[in-house]
Design a protein around this motif. Structure first.
Motif, PDB file in Angstrom:
ATOM      1  N   GLY A  58      23.649  -5.703 -10.447  1.00  0.00           N
ATOM      2  CA  GLY A  58      22.652  -5.202  -9.509  1.00  0.00           C
ATOM      3  C   GLY A  58      21.193  -5.457  -9.844  1.00  0.00           C
ATOM      4  N   VAL A  59      20.931  -6.295 -10.854  1.00  0.00           N
ATOM      5  CA  VAL A  59      19.531  -6.488 -11.253  1.00  0.00           C
ATOM      6  C   VAL A  59      18.784  -7.526 -10.421  1.00  0.00           C
ATOM      7  N   GLY A  60      19.544  -8.316  -9.658  1.00  0.00           N
ATOM      8  CA  GLY A  60      18.885  -9.327  -8.830  1.00  0.00           C
ATOM      9  C   GLY A  60      19.245 -10.755  -9.222  1.00  0.00           C
TER      10      GLY A  60
ATOM     11  N   LEU B  88      18.446 -18.036 -17.825  1.00  0.00           N
ATOM     12  CA  LEU B  88      17.448 -17.021 -17.524  1.00  0.00           C
ATOM     13  C   LEU B  88      18.173 -15.681 -17.521  1.00  0.00           C
ATOM     14  N   VAL B  89      17.698 -14.784 -18.328  1.00  0.00           N
ATOM     15  CA  VAL B  89      18.293 -13.449 -18.324  1.00  0.00           C
ATOM     16  C   VAL B  89      17.489 -12.605 -17.346  1.00  0.00           C
ATOM     17  N   VAL B  90      18.194 -12.067 -16.359  1.00  0.00           N
ATOM     18  CA  VAL B  90      17.522 -11.253 -15.346  1.00  0.00           C
ATOM     19  C   VAL B  90      17.719  -9.785 -15.711  1.00  0.00           C
TER      20      VAL B  90
ATOM     21  N   PRO C  79      16.108   1.111 -18.490  1.00  0.00           N
ATOM     22  CA  PRO C  79      16.665   1.103 -19.856  1.00  0.00           C
ATOM     23  C   PRO C  79      18.000   0.375 -19.981  1.00  0.00           C
ATOM     24  N   ASP C  80      18.974   0.662 -19.101  1.00  0.00           N
ATOM     25  CA  ASP C  80      20.297   0.048 -19.254  1.00  0.00           C
ATOM     26  C   ASP C  80      20.238  -1.464 -19.100  1.00  0.00           C
ATOM     27  N   ALA C  81      19.522  -1.900 -18.069  1.00  0.00           N
ATOM     28  CA  ALA C  81      19.450  -3.339 -17.793  1.00  0.00           C
ATOM     29  C   ALA C  81      18.749  -4.063 -18.932  1.00  0.00           C
TER      30      ALA C  81
END
Ligand SMILES: Nc1ncnc2c1ncn2[C@@H]1O[C@H](COP(=O)(O)OP(=O)(O)OP(=O)(O)O)[C@@H](O)[C@H]1O
Ligand SMILES: [Mg+2]
Length: 378
Positions: free
Chosen positions: A31-33, A257-259, A264-266
């Motif tokens: 869910g981070v994009g 690329l780390v999104v 905090p969790d992401a």
């Protein structure tokens, strides 16, 4: 957009323009994009850098899928319409796990054998439910696209795993699973709480195989051994291709690329993932911090804005200006909290470049929305 002056800026356009880079992988926790970022990067590579690009998306939101022309889950890249200029070329595809699995079987077995495998209930269960299959298939599809060598750039979205690491672990896990150990696994007693067909089956086999043979009949047993036998002929292939894709992912033609969202969790997940990439010698290009809250007047602190609002209240009049100041104060505080959380990544991986994507006013579901995101890469 700058949040923390300590991190070097990630120049995304430089990556997209670099002809030596052929694969960009967007990973990160759920869910981070990732899907949005992958689509925005691919569109920008095609429109601004003239690269013939394909984006491999996984489970895009329905409206975004429509905007990319992905109305069919047919596992083939389709050209996206509406690009500017007309000559820009972007292809998009949605990963269909089951179909990719079938394609692998077809490519590596005789048609008659493939039919047997498709008809096997164990294959059917595994190809659509085995955990890690989607991750594995994303890898498999990436390998296929790269091997075709038809595109200048392949942008890869990764599955909505709980953990970003699943993507990298899946091939090894799956090939271990498909290895000779599989039979043993099937015959071993199940561990408590397992839910897969295999665990159910293995529970039955390990504990009561005789009874099971009687109850479920010889058909089940022959299905099972047929399945194992058929996959057996492909084990080497699976592993070999997974290893090949691994090597491509380690090559300088790939940029990870780390999104992460500034939460905090992401961010914790992103820290692990970046560490894992380093351990696997995979090229981490940078961190994409998505949905960063934008602040219009960064030099006006929350406290000052609140004090000014209180002063306006005292003076009477200007209620909407006071409201704006209070909203600013809240955004500025949120912005600072996000910067603090993002700082944890930079602390763990100093020197990794970062780019920030501002939170958009609404969900991103069309080409213009993707362009707006892309424009932050300038
Ligand atoms: N910068 C942004 N501003 C506003 N909305 C955004 C932004 N980035 C993503 N979104 C929205 O957030 C939602 C989740 O994004 P997306 O699907 O890209 O995440 P994901 O990491 O691919 O999720 P999953 O792990 O489920 O695959 C989507 O509705 C998308 O439109
Ligand atoms: Mg996604």
């Amino acid at each position: 957009m700058r949040v923390n002056a300590a991190a070097p800026d990630l120049d995304v356009d430089e990556i997209l323009a670099d002809r030596a880079i052929r694969i960009v992988v967007c990973c990160g926790s759920g869910g981070v994009g990732k899907t949005t970022t992958a689509a925005a990067l691919a569109l920008r590579a095609a429109e601004e850098h003239g690269r013939r690009t394909v984006v491999l998306t996984i489970d895009p939101a329905r409206r975004l899928a429509q905007a990319l022309g992905l109305t069919e889950l047919d596992n083939t890249p389709r050209q996206v319409k509406g690009l500017q200029p007309d000559s820009a070329e972007l292809h998009a595809m949605m990963l269909d796990m089951k179909r990719t699995f079938d394609e692998v079987v077809l490519a590596h077995t005789e048609p008659k054998k493939a039919e047997e495998i498709f008809a096997n209930p164990f294959y059917q269960a595994m190809s659509s439910t085995f955990s890690g299959t989607q991750e594995y298939m994303a890898m498999e599809k990436l390998g296929q696209l790269r091997a075709r060598d038809e595109w200048d750039l392949i942008v890869v979205d990764t599955p909505p795993s709980r953990s970003a690491l699943d993507f990298l672990d899946a091939p090894a896990r799956l090939s271990r699973f498909l290895d000779g150990k599989m039979l043993r696994l099937l015959l071993a007693p199940a561990r408590a709480g397992g839910r897969s067909v295999f665990n159910l089956v293995s529970a039955s086999f390990g504990l009561f195989s005789r009874t099971v043979t009687k109850i479920l009949g010889a058909q089940l047993l022959s299905d099972l051994s047929g399945f194992v036998g058929a996959l057996d002929s492909m084990f080497g292939g699976f592993r070999e291709r997974a290893e090949q894709t691994y090597r491509v992912l380690q090559a300088p033609e790939t940029a990870f690329l780390v999104v992460a969202a500034p939460e905090p969790d992401a961010v914790r997940e992103a820290v692990y993932f970046a560490g894992r990439l380093a351990a696997d010698r995979m090229p981490l290009a940078g961190l994409v911090l998505n949905r960063v809250v934008p602040v219009a007047a960064p030099r006006l602190s929350a406290d000052d804005a609140r004090a000014a609002a209180a002063r306006l209240d005292e003076m009477g009049g200007h209620p909407s200006t006071a409201d704006v100041l209070r909203v600013h104060a809240e955004l500025a505080e949120l912005h600072d909290r996000q910067a603090e959380v993002a700082g944890r990544f930079l602390h763990a991986h100093p020197g990794v470049p970062v780019v920030r994507i501002p939170a958009q006013p609404a969900d991103v579901h069309d080409l213009d929305g993707l362009r707006a995101i892309g424009s932050t890469f300038e």
